[in-house]
Scaffold this motif. Structure first.
Motif: not given
Length: 325
Positions: A86-91, A98-101, A105-111
């Protein structure tokens, strides 16, 4: 499992192995979520083990559902059988974001972790939305050092097994390496027979950074849809005919033989299967074919005008790409 095709792997500088064929999930308009989940489960069923998503694609949740279903159905023995990028978006390209982003992502992925986390672009945009919509006048200077410190923290916490970059030039990677304590494992860039990235490939090879090719067939991806006309190139048509392969297989095989991994994006079941067969012995390109393909006219497909603004850090596409256009 019967009928499953095994994809070769490359060992990254992080020590982890990555399948060299990935299923991409960026779309000009996102398919129905259930349909997307179903297609991703089918991909796992036939042998895809690497999936490429991003916060901005809107596909992380569907991918997470597909991974959970594949494990539940026994299509793979466990999470460790799949490689998720997955990737960190420019916002979010800021030390403290970075870490909260990644956690979102992990929350959405369920991983619990991603196998590879990339800085999506060497850019910063002052906007709260993680979407592919870019507001040109909102592009501001990018804190590369701070952002990479955030990426290294994600790695040290075990939330990203490997970290890397995307759409970085040799110049920008050199700048990043001046402060990095962990070098990027991967640089994911536009690469195809029509934009071969010879200089960047050589540079990344010398630095031990693996190159991964987005748009290996010339379709430029979500929000930037276009085509190089790769499937109409007469030379590729001739080689494909002689080998009894498709033009797409020849184009993908060339990228693979140059030492890069490929990100494909087709949910047509026949083409999904054909993409897995680019590693067959009868698909191998000989030296003469490789050299002929190397001589094709070159043109960067995605110029990145959307990131250029008179008041922004990049005043021209030349500046964005450090002259490599």
């Amino acid at each position: 499992m019967e009928g499953v095709i095994e994809v070769p792997k490359v060992k990254l500088n992080s020590g982890h192995e990555m399948p060299v064929l990935a299923m991409g999930t960026a779309f000009p308009s996102l398919p129905d979520q259930d349909e997307l989940v179903s297609s991703l489960i089918h991909a796992i069923e036939i042998g895809y083990r690497h999936f490429d998503t991003a916060a901005a694609y809107g596909s992380e949740e569907a991918l997470g559902r597909a991974v959970a279903a594949a494990i539940q159905r026994g299509l793979v023995s466990g999470r460790d059988q799949l490689f998720i990028t997955s990737k960190l978006w420019i916002t979010e390209t800021d030390r403290d974001l970075v870490l909260p982003a990644l956690k979102r992502s992990l929350g959405r992925l369920g991983l619990d972790y991603v196998d590879l986390y990339l800085v999506h672009w060497p850019l910063r945009m002052k906007d709260a939305k993680e979407s592919l919509v870019v507001t040109t006048e909102n592009i501001i200077p990018f804190d590369m050092k701070g952002t990479w410190e955030g990426m290294e923290e994600c790695h040290k916490l075990g939330l990203a097994k490997s970290i890397g970059v995307s759409n970085f030039t040799s110049t920008k990677i050199s700048k990043l390496l001046q402060n990095a304590t962990i070098p990027p494992a991967v640089n994911q860039v536009e690469m195809s027979v029509a934009w071969q990235q010879g200089g960047l490939l050589k540079f990344c090879g010398e630095k031990g950074i693996h190159v991964s090719a987005w748009s290996p067939l010339g379709n430029l991806g979500a929000g930037f849809w276009g085509s190089h006309g790769i499937l109409e190139i007469p030379l590729l048509q001739d080689i494909a005919q002689a080998k009894h392969k498709t033009i797409a297989q020849v184009a993908l095989r060339w990228v693979y033989q140059k030492g890069a991994s490929v990100i494909v994006k087709s949910f047509n079941k026949e083409r999904m299967k054909e993409n897995l067969h680019i590693f067959d012995d009868d698909c191998e390109l000989n030296d003469e074919e490789m050299v002929k393909i190397q001589q094709l006219p070159q043109c960067r497909g995605f110029k990145g005008e959307v990131f250029v603004h008179s008041n922004g850090p990049y005043k021209s596409v030349e500046e964005l790409w450090d002259g490599d256009i």
